[in-house]
Design an enzyme around this catalytic site. Structure first.
Site, PDB file in Angstrom:
ATOM      1  N   SER A  15      -5.394 -10.674  -4.779  1.00  0.00           N
ATOM      2  CA  SER A  15      -4.591 -11.852  -5.082  1.00  0.00           C
ATOM      3  C   SER A  15      -5.385 -13.138  -4.836  1.00  0.00           C
ATOM      4  O   SER A  15      -5.171 -14.146  -5.502  1.00  0.00           O
ATOM      5  CB  SER A  15      -3.284 -11.843  -4.279  1.00  0.00           C
ATOM      6  OG  SER A  15      -3.510 -11.606  -2.918  1.00  0.00           O
ATOM      7  N   MET A  34       5.014 -13.961   0.383  1.00  0.00           N
ATOM      8  CA  MET A  34       6.406 -13.566   0.511  1.00  0.00           C
ATOM      9  C   MET A  34       6.578 -12.961   1.892  1.00  0.00           C
ATOM     10  O   MET A  34       5.975 -11.938   2.206  1.00  0.00           O
ATOM     11  CB  MET A  34       6.751 -12.526  -0.551  1.00  0.00           C
ATOM     12  CG  MET A  34       6.438 -12.982  -1.956  1.00  0.00           C
ATOM     13  SD  MET A  34       6.777 -11.690  -3.179  1.00  0.00           S
ATOM     14  CE  MET A  34       8.565 -11.851  -3.348  1.00  0.00           C
ATOM     15  N   CYS A 104       9.959  -2.913  -4.980  1.00  0.00           N
ATOM     16  CA  CYS A 104       9.514  -4.242  -4.536  1.00  0.00           C
ATOM     17  C   CYS A 104       9.055  -5.068  -5.737  1.00  0.00           C
ATOM     18  O   CYS A 104       9.377  -6.254  -5.844  1.00  0.00           O
ATOM     19  CB  CYS A 104       8.402  -4.100  -3.506  1.00  0.00           C
ATOM     20  SG  CYS A 104       7.862  -5.676  -2.814  1.00  0.00           S
ATOM     21  N   CYS A 202       4.085  -0.844   3.328  1.00  0.00           N
ATOM     22  CA  CYS A 202       3.840  -1.983   4.209  1.00  0.00           C
ATOM     23  C   CYS A 202       4.806  -2.087   5.377  1.00  0.00           C
ATOM     24  O   CYS A 202       4.479  -2.645   6.398  1.00  0.00           O
ATOM     25  CB  CYS A 202       3.823  -3.285   3.407  1.00  0.00           C
ATOM     26  SG  CYS A 202       5.444  -3.781   2.788  1.00  0.00           S
TER      27      CYS A 202
END
EC number: 2.8.1.13
Lengths: 359, 392
Positions: A15, A34, A104, A202
């Site tokens: 990212s 987030m 997600c 996660c």
């Protein structure tokens, strides 16, 4: 005026580089991390570097400082709990094996975050996925193509995106290989260049989902019977949530020959064991279908299907059965077709669509 | 970035030039260690003492009752732990409120784990405690009452004198976290029967990382930071002399100018609050209409999230805040707004604007121009608001 993009930043190399590439392409980029877990879960330093740990937030913040783009941490804990964590738990109790990353993507990254984009007057949401989104003029539809790196291809987790979502998503890493990404990060002197890829779920510590379920709903986990496919009782299991189709290790009983979980029946609290050949099946039924080149599957179609993220593609017939469902008949039997997992269909490099395996 | 307006003075403030001017030579000229006997040390010691006198004067205390710390959180920790540990033989009960700063609340939680009992007084819709609740909460075991002077989020000012009187009558230590109050309200620790008071320099145009704790003479309190004999053996560690000097100057200025500062802020606040309430429907003002800090305005805008609002304001150059920011920098619904009875979804839509020295009428005009547009745009995206508009 430049188009504004918000990019979900995990603090990882992908990212980070994606944010850089967007900026280079001339977008006005805003980095967003987030926040998915509540403070209690979040601030404990467990030594892990999962994608929403505090140190990952710091990494993302540093990258944005370096790229000179604004950075915000936005709270998504409530919706994550509802749409991902609770779904994950409920699926196990329903005898299925969930894929929380797909949930997600669907509800957080490409729904809640898209709404945030509206609030921030951003035209696009971007992520560091390895996948290519293209607009096919002839069809006037958005399609997803596999990434340049076959090994890192992440299209599997994107099969259920809608056209209206795809219209507003950018995935700048689609044309890059992981090595190229790392090289760019290295050249930019980003600290995250050599961070290992995240592999685990996660929100689960040590990848021990059994312990997680025990902590969350231990009272609901009831021991039951192992039976064979003919109904003979073979022993006692620790609760259906601890098992998944195809599992051999950790059954906790000795049967004199290798036995595998071939089915889970939640209503009867039964785990069905069978021999290796009984783990293989020729067909499956999928629900909640989503397709990219068309809205609904009208006719039988040849495709290559992947029954889990790590599975190889296998040739099959996809046959519409109505109600947003389809049947897949494989040319070769598949090992451990697992209810709750996504089955994803491809033709060549194109992601055609997919659904959730019912049985 | 074009225009930038700072409206978060409850979070921190800009150091005043007069304050910085006194601090700078301390870094380069008067850099001695105050504990040293030679001239360098003596100079530094003198500066620390001077600052101590300034703080004492501002609070109506004696210089030997002022102890410098690293800030408000340390002062709060010191009081709660120090008083609890030193007075174990008398009792194990602490009274505080549900709207304290986390420096108090989290420390209380830790003390509860160690066997102390804590009563968290509720507050009314304005964020005020009820005196009868306080009286009812006191037991033979109560050793400490810790109630903040003014709330950091909604600005509500507590009836400190009444609390002090009750604490004195019942022979219980009374601590107030006055981090938000200094420079905004007149404080006299003796007249108000305050036994301990926390303050922090960066909230009143002083430097960050320095604060003080007033401890009334004779108070039984254990040390928090152990080590060398600084601060009369009560708080170890070489003094942050430049910070202490800055604190001293800042508190002197803050108390000298308290009336004109109040007048200025009240005028701006009235304009801001009235403007917002008139221009934006479905808005509520949080906190007490009068008994509040002069620079504090706190609103809830129904049907929108505070987070999106803040980010949009930031993009327009307006620095504001919502609930207390957590370590990650994301926002959680405020415990204070929940305590004054706001439902969870409304507590999510809060906005705190805190005015200060450098703000002008033009700043308020700019907010009144930008804020209604943003609120309207965000509301237009809310399905709930659609229903309201449709009259359903």
């Amino acid at each position: 005026m430049k188009d504004r993009v918000i990019i979900g930043m995990s603090g990882g190399v992908d990212s980070s580089v994606a944010a850089y590439l967007l900026k280079k392409q001339g977008y006005e980029v805003i980095g967003i991390t987030m926040k998915l877990r509540s403070n209690d879960d979040f601030e404990q330093d467990s030594g892990r570097d999962s994608c929403c740990s505090l140190s990952s937030v710091d990494d993302a913040r540093r990258v944005c400082d370096k790229l000179n783009i604004p950075f915000y941490v936005i709270n998504f804990t409530e919706i994550f709990e509802e749409k991902v964590v609770n779904y994950f738990i409920n699926e196990y109790f329903a005898g299925r094996t969930p894929n929380p990353c797909i949930a997600c993507n669907k509800y957080l990254k490409f729904d809640a975050l898209l709404k945030k984009a509206d609030a921030l007057e951003a035209k696009y949401v971007a992520t560091g996925h390895y996948a290519r989104i293209i607009h096919e003029k002839k069809l006037n539809r958005y399609l997803i193509k596999k990434s340049a790196t076959a090994t890192k291809d992440q299209t599997y987790v994107l099969y259920n995106l809608s056209q209206s979502q795809l219209e507003r998503i950018l995935m700048p890493l689609g044309d890059y290989t992981k090595e190229e990404t790392r090289k760019i990060a290295d050249e930019l002197d980003l600290d995250v260049a050599n961070k290992p890829d995240s592999q685990e779920i996660c929100f689960i510590e040590d990848n021990d989902y059994g312990k997680f379920l025990e902590n969350k709903r231990g009272d609901k986990i009831k021991p039951g019977k192992f039976v064979d496919t003919k109904g003979n009782v073979l022993g006692t299991h620790r609760g259906i949530v601890h098992y998944t189709i195809g599992q051999r290790k950790g059954l906790g009983i000795a049967l004199g020959k290798p036995m595998y979980v071939v089915d889970i029946i939640p209503e009867k609290n039964l785990v069905i064991l069978g021999e290796e050949d009984e783990v293989f099946k020729n067909e499956l039924l999928a629900t909640a279908a989503n397709f990219l080149p068309f809205d609904t599957l009208q006719h039988p179609m040849r495709a290559k299907a992947k029954i889990r993220y790590s599975a190889k593609e296998s040739s099959a017939w996809a046959i519409p059965t109505g109600d947003n469902r389809f049947k897949l008949i494989f040319d070769e039997p598949q090992r451990a077709i697992t209810p709750g997992q996504a089955v994803v269909l491809y033709q060549d490099d194109y992601l055609i669509g997919g659904g959730v395996i019912v049985k | 970035m074009n225009k930038r307006i700072y409206l978060d003075h409850s979070a921190t403030t800009k150091v005043k030039p007069e304050v910085l001017e006194e601090m700078l030579p301390v870094y380069t000229e008067y850099y001695g260690n105050p504990s040293s006997i030679y001239s360098f040390g003596r100079e530094a010691k003198k500066l620390v003492d001077q600052a101590r006198m300034r703080v004492a004067k501002a609070l109506g205390a004696l210089p030997e009752e002022i102890f410098f710390t690293a800030g408000g959180s340390e002062s709060d920790n010191w009081v709660l732990k120090g008083v609890s540990y030193a007075n174990k033989n008398r009792g194990n009960h602490i009274i505080t409120t549900s709207i304290e700063h986390h420096a108090v609340l989290h420390t209380c939680e830790q003390l509860e784990k160690e066997g102390f009992e804590v009563t968290y007084l509720p507050v009314d819709n304005y964020g005020m405690i009820r005196i009868e609740d306080l009286k009812a909460a006191i037991t033979d075991k109560t050793i400490l009452i810790s109630i903040m002077y003014a709330n950091n989020e909604i600005g509500t000012i507590q009836p400190i004198e009444e609390i002090g009187k009750i604490a004195k009558e019942r022979n219980i230590y009374f601590h107030t976290d006055a981090v938000q109050a200094i420079g905004n309200v007149k404080i006299d620790v003796k007249a108000q029967n305050i036994d301990m008071l926390s303050l922090s320099a960066h909230k009143f145009y002083g430097p960050k990382g320095v604060g003080a704790l007033y401890i009334r003479k004779g108070t039984k309190i254990a040390n928090l930071i152990t080590g060398g004999g600084q601060e009369r053996g009560r708080r170890a560690g070489t003094e942050n002399v430049p910070g202490i000097v800055g604190l001293g100057k800042a508190i002197e200025l803050a108390t000298e100018n308290i009336d004109s500062y109040n007048e200025k802020l009240l005028k701006l606040r009235t304009k801001l609050i009235n403007g917002v309430m008139e221009k934006i429907p479905y808005t509520r003002l949080n906190g007490h209409p009068e008994k509040r800090l002069p620079g504090n305005a706190n609103f809830c805008f129904e049907y929108i999230e505070g987070e999106s609002l803040l980010l949009n304001l930031d993009m327009k150059g307006i620095a504001a805040s919502s609930g207390s920011a957590c370590t990650s920098g994301s926002l959680d619904p405020s415990h204070v707004l929940l305590a004054i009875g706001l439902p969870h979804e409304i507590a999510h839509g809060s906005l705190r604007l805190t005015l200060g020295d450098e703000n002008t009428e033009e700043d308020v005009d700019y907010v009144l121009e930008v804020l209604p547009e943003i609120v309207q745009r965000l509301r237009d995206m809310s399905p709930l608001y659609e229903k309201v508009k449709g009259g359903k």
